[in-house]
Design a protein around this motif. Sequence first.
Motif, PDB file in Angstrom:
ATOM      1  N   ASN A 185       8.467  -3.056  -8.403  1.00  0.00           N
ATOM      2  CA  ASN A 185       8.764  -2.494  -9.826  1.00  0.00           C
ATOM      3  C   ASN A 185       7.495  -2.527 -10.489  1.00  0.00           C
ATOM      4  O   ASN A 185       7.181  -3.065 -11.398  1.00  0.00           O
ATOM      5  CB  ASN A 185       9.859  -3.219 -10.511  1.00  0.00           C
ATOM      6  CG  ASN A 185      11.162  -3.115  -9.766  1.00  0.00           C
ATOM      7  OD1 ASN A 185      11.677  -1.994  -9.643  1.00  0.00           O
ATOM      8  ND2 ASN A 185      11.834  -4.185  -9.323  1.00  0.00           N
ATOM      9  N   ASN A 186       6.949  -1.428 -10.884  1.00  0.00           N
ATOM     10  CA  ASN A 186       5.571  -1.241 -11.550  1.00  0.00           C
ATOM     11  C   ASN A 186       5.695   0.154 -12.172  1.00  0.00           C
ATOM     12  O   ASN A 186       6.457   1.020 -12.147  1.00  0.00           O
ATOM     13  CB  ASN A 186       4.476  -1.348 -10.638  1.00  0.00           C
ATOM     14  CG  ASN A 186       4.508  -0.030  -9.603  1.00  0.00           C
ATOM     15  OD1 ASN A 186       5.550   0.605  -9.509  1.00  0.00           O
ATOM     16  ND2 ASN A 186       3.263  -0.099  -8.948  1.00  0.00           N
ATOM     17  N   ALA A 187       4.674   0.248 -13.151  1.00  0.00           N
ATOM     18  CA  ALA A 187       4.093   1.570 -13.834  1.00  0.00           C
ATOM     19  C   ALA A 187       2.700   1.567 -13.703  1.00  0.00           C
ATOM     20  O   ALA A 187       2.039   0.668 -13.986  1.00  0.00           O
ATOM     21  CB  ALA A 187       4.781   1.438 -15.182  1.00  0.00           C
ATOM     22  N   PHE A 212       2.390  -3.517 -14.736  1.00  0.00           N
ATOM     23  CA  PHE A 212       1.380  -2.479 -14.782  1.00  0.00           C
ATOM     24  C   PHE A 212       0.309  -2.456 -13.849  1.00  0.00           C
ATOM     25  O   PHE A 212      -0.107  -3.522 -13.291  1.00  0.00           O
ATOM     26  CB  PHE A 212       0.654  -2.436 -16.398  1.00  0.00           C
ATOM     27  CG  PHE A 212       1.744  -2.150 -17.390  1.00  0.00           C
ATOM     28  CD1 PHE A 212       2.499  -1.023 -17.658  1.00  0.00           C
ATOM     29  CD2 PHE A 212       1.845  -3.292 -18.002  1.00  0.00           C
ATOM     30  CE1 PHE A 212       3.400  -1.215 -18.643  1.00  0.00           C
ATOM     31  CE2 PHE A 212       2.904  -3.572 -19.022  1.00  0.00           C
ATOM     32  CZ  PHE A 212       3.547  -2.151 -19.290  1.00  0.00           C
ATOM     33  N   CYS A 213      -0.066  -1.279 -13.200  1.00  0.00           N
ATOM     34  CA  CYS A 213      -0.968  -0.906 -12.342  1.00  0.00           C
ATOM     35  C   CYS A 213      -2.125   0.073 -12.813  1.00  0.00           C
ATOM     36  O   CYS A 213      -1.536   0.800 -13.562  1.00  0.00           O
ATOM     37  CB  CYS A 213      -0.580  -0.430 -10.980  1.00  0.00           C
ATOM     38  SG  CYS A 213       0.556  -1.673 -10.220  1.00  0.00           S
ATOM     39  N   ALA A 214      -3.314  -0.074 -12.024  1.00  0.00           N
ATOM     40  CA  ALA A 214      -4.269   0.849 -12.470  1.00  0.00           C
ATOM     41  C   ALA A 214      -4.075   2.087 -11.810  1.00  0.00           C
ATOM     42  O   ALA A 214      -4.244   3.251 -12.237  1.00  0.00           O
ATOM     43  CB  ALA A 214      -5.681   0.260 -12.215  1.00  0.00           C
ATOM     44  N   ALA A 259      -1.457   3.970  -8.335  1.00  0.00           N
ATOM     45  CA  ALA A 259      -0.128   3.792  -7.417  1.00  0.00           C
ATOM     46  C   ALA A 259      -0.656   3.904  -5.980  1.00  0.00           C
ATOM     47  O   ALA A 259      -1.096   4.739  -5.344  1.00  0.00           O
ATOM     48  CB  ALA A 259       0.835   4.762  -7.776  1.00  0.00           C
ATOM     49  N   CYS A 260       0.077   2.929  -5.158  1.00  0.00           N
ATOM     50  CA  CYS A 260      -0.256   2.876  -3.654  1.00  0.00           C
ATOM     51  C   CYS A 260       1.036   3.596  -3.052  1.00  0.00           C
ATOM     52  O   CYS A 260       1.948   3.223  -3.569  1.00  0.00           O
ATOM     53  CB  CYS A 260      -0.408   1.614  -3.326  1.00  0.00           C
ATOM     54  SG  CYS A 260      -1.695   0.298  -4.048  1.00  0.00           S
ATOM     55  N   HIS A 261       0.991   4.150  -2.256  1.00  0.00           N
ATOM     56  CA  HIS A 261       1.967   4.948  -1.549  1.00  0.00           C
ATOM     57  C   HIS A 261       2.977   3.888  -0.917  1.00  0.00           C
ATOM     58  O   HIS A 261       4.191   4.302  -0.943  1.00  0.00           O
ATOM     59  CB  HIS A 261       1.503   6.069  -0.422  1.00  0.00           C
ATOM     60  CG  HIS A 261       0.510   7.117  -0.703  1.00  0.00           C
ATOM     61  ND1 HIS A 261       0.284   7.331  -2.251  1.00  0.00           N
ATOM     62  CD2 HIS A 261      -0.385   7.623  -0.044  1.00  0.00           C
ATOM     63  CE1 HIS A 261      -0.575   8.126  -2.207  1.00  0.00           C
ATOM     64  NE2 HIS A 261      -1.187   8.636  -0.891  1.00  0.00           N
ATOM     65  N   TYR A 262       2.444   2.999  -0.482  1.00  0.00           N
ATOM     66  CA  TYR A 262       3.901   2.230   0.325  1.00  0.00           C
ATOM     67  C   TYR A 262       4.266   1.112  -0.743  1.00  0.00           C
ATOM     68  O   TYR A 262       5.218   0.383  -0.145  1.00  0.00           O
ATOM     69  CB  TYR A 262       2.739   1.543   1.363  1.00  0.00           C
ATOM     70  CG  TYR A 262       1.966   0.172   0.793  1.00  0.00           C
ATOM     71  CD1 TYR A 262       0.568   0.527   0.194  1.00  0.00           C
ATOM     72  CD2 TYR A 262       2.279  -1.084   0.360  1.00  0.00           C
ATOM     73  CE1 TYR A 262      -0.164  -0.165  -0.735  1.00  0.00           C
ATOM     74  CE2 TYR A 262       1.519  -2.044  -0.142  1.00  0.00           C
ATOM     75  CZ  TYR A 262       0.183  -1.524  -0.448  1.00  0.00           C
ATOM     76  OH  TYR A 262      -0.557  -2.388  -1.186  1.00  0.00           O
ATOM     77  N   CYS A 263       3.934   1.362  -1.838  1.00  0.00           N
ATOM     78  CA  CYS A 263       4.540   0.157  -2.724  1.00  0.00           C
ATOM     79  C   CYS A 263       6.090   0.145  -3.028  1.00  0.00           C
ATOM     80  O   CYS A 263       6.638   1.084  -2.972  1.00  0.00           O
ATOM     81  CB  CYS A 263       3.580   0.384  -4.391  1.00  0.00           C
ATOM     82  SG  CYS A 263       4.267  -1.049  -5.498  1.00  0.00           S
ATOM     83  N   GLY A 264       6.389  -1.124  -3.056  1.00  0.00           N
ATOM     84  CA  GLY A 264       7.859  -1.463  -3.037  1.00  0.00           C
ATOM     85  C   GLY A 264       7.997  -2.223  -4.323  1.00  0.00           C
ATOM     86  O   GLY A 264       9.338  -2.923  -4.644  1.00  0.00           O
TER      87      GLY A 264
HETATM   88  S1  SF4 Z   1       0.767  -2.325  -4.183  1.00  0.00           S
HETATM   89 FE1  SF4 Z   1       2.068  -1.603  -5.987  1.00  0.00          FE
HETATM   90  S2  SF4 Z   1       1.905  -3.311  -7.403  1.00  0.00           S
HETATM   91 FE2  SF4 Z   1       0.234  -3.573  -5.923  1.00  0.00          FE
HETATM   92  S3  SF4 Z   1      -1.368  -2.167  -6.880  1.00  0.00           S
HETATM   93 FE3  SF4 Z   1      -0.558  -0.915  -5.446  1.00  0.00          FE
HETATM   94  S4  SF4 Z   1       1.100  -0.007  -6.862  1.00  0.00           S
HETATM   95 FE4  SF4 Z   1       0.508  -1.416  -8.005  1.00  0.00          FE
END
Ligand code: SF4
Length: 450
Positions: free
Chosen positions: A72-74, A61-63, A65-70
Motif C-alpha cells: 500500500n503505497n503512493a 511514500f515511494c520515490a 513505482a515498481c511494477h511488481y509491488c504489492g
Molecule cells: S517495491 Fe513497492 S514499496 Fe518498494 S520501492 Fe517499489 S513501489 Fe515502493
Amino acid sequence: MTTKIESLLQKYSRPGPRYTSYPTVPVWSDRFGATDYQTALRELSETPDAQDLCLYVHLPFCAMACHYCGCNNAVTSKTEVVDAYLDRVAREINLVVDLLGRGRRVVQMHWGGGTPNTLTARQMERLVQLLGDAFDLDWRGEMSIEIDPRIASLAQLQHIRSLGFRRISLGVQDVDPQVQQAIGRHQPEALTKSIYAACRDVGFESINLDLVYGLPLQTSETFRQTVQAVLAMQPDRVALFNYAHVPKLRPKQRHIRTEDLPDVLTRFALFDEARQRLTSHDYVWVGMDHFARQGDELAVAVQERRLHRNFMGYTLRPASNLIAFGMSGISELTGFYAQNDAKLGRYQTTLDQGELPIARGHRLTPDDQRRRAAISHLMCNMELPLATLGEAFDAHAAHFQDMEADGLVDYTADRLVVTAVGRPFVRNICMTLDAYLKPGTSQPVFSKTL
Ligand code: SF4
C-alpha cells in the motif's frame, strides 16, 4: 513421466495466506470499527502486567513505482505531502495514547512501507520524537527500518543509525538487469553493494536483504547469480519472498507480461536452489521463507524454539500487543485485530475529524485463538503438538493422513511433524486448519465488502 515434485505441485500448488494473522484479513469485518478498537485499547490500559508493546509505522511514500509491488503505497517526491501525512500520524498517536496511557514500554518497532527512507532527516527526527514522547522506546530492542537502496546515501544511513535503529532491511529483489527492467526497478548491483557496505560501516547490527522469486524473466541461471551476489555480501538475514501476480488487485502489475512469468515448476526450482545454496553457506532456514546466518538471534531462536510470527514477519518475541500507525497499518491486541484505512485520503480525513481510522477488524473467538496458536506453531516450528487443537484436530485427521501418504507430514506419538518434502508446502498444511476456507480452495468461506 511426472516426477514426485510435479505431482505434489499439481495437487497442492494454489495461492494461500502467509498466515501473519489468523483469521486472515479477508475474513475480518467492517462492522469492527473505531469504537471496538478504543475498547481494546482501554482494556489494554487496564492490564498492569500487560506485555511490552511492539510498534509498526507504515510510511507509504515511494520515490518511484515498481511494477511488481504489492504494498500500500503512493509515489511522491514532495516533502509537504509527507509532512501532511506525519501531521495525521501525530494525531493518531495522540488518540491512541489518550486511551492507552503515555509511557508504555516498546521493545520492538519497525518502520515499513512504502519506502521509509523517502522521509528527510528532519521528518525522521520528528517521527522519532512523536513516538518517544508517547512511548518508552527501548532502543536495545528490535528496532528496524526498511530502505530502498536507490535513494539511500552514506549520510542518510549515518543519520538513521544515530536515531537508534539497530536493524535495517534493504530491498534487492533480483540483480539481473533484464529482470529489473521487466519489474520496473533499475538498481545496479554495484549500487546495492555500496549501500550494503555503508550499512556495515555505520554500524547496523543486523542487515537483511529481501529477494523475490517468481519474477518475470527469472531463470535458474539468473537467480543463481542473484543468490551468489547476496552470499558475497554476507547479510545477517535473507528474506526470499514469492511474487504474487494479481493484476486485478494491483493494477501496476499490468506492466508485467504474463508470458514472461516462470511456470510453477520453475518457481519451485528457483526457491529450492536458493534454499540449498543459502543453507550450504551457513544460513539457517527460518520458518517458511527467511534465512538467518548461524549465530544471528533469529537463527538461535529457531534452534531454541523461541520463534514467533506477527504482521512484521518472524520475530523473537510474542506480539500479543502490536500497535500500528499509518494508513493500512494492522494492530494486534490480545484477542483483537484492527486495520487502518488503506486509502490515504480516507485515512487522513478520518483523523482530521478526530476519529481513529479503523476500517475493519476481528475479535477472536476461543476457536480462532486455538487455531491461530496451532497455525503459528506450525509456521514457526514445522510441527504441531496434537494437543494444541484438542478434539478439533480429529476433524482434520483425514486431510493429514492424505498429506502423510504424500510424504508432507509424519506422525510421532504426540505430534504432527512437517517433513523436508512438506516444508515448502507448509502454507497448504496450515490451510487444512483454517476454518474460514472453503474446502479444497484458497477462498474464504465469506469475505466482507469494505
Ligand atoms: S517495491 Fe513497492 S514499496 Fe518498494 S520501492 Fe517499489 S513501489 Fe515502493
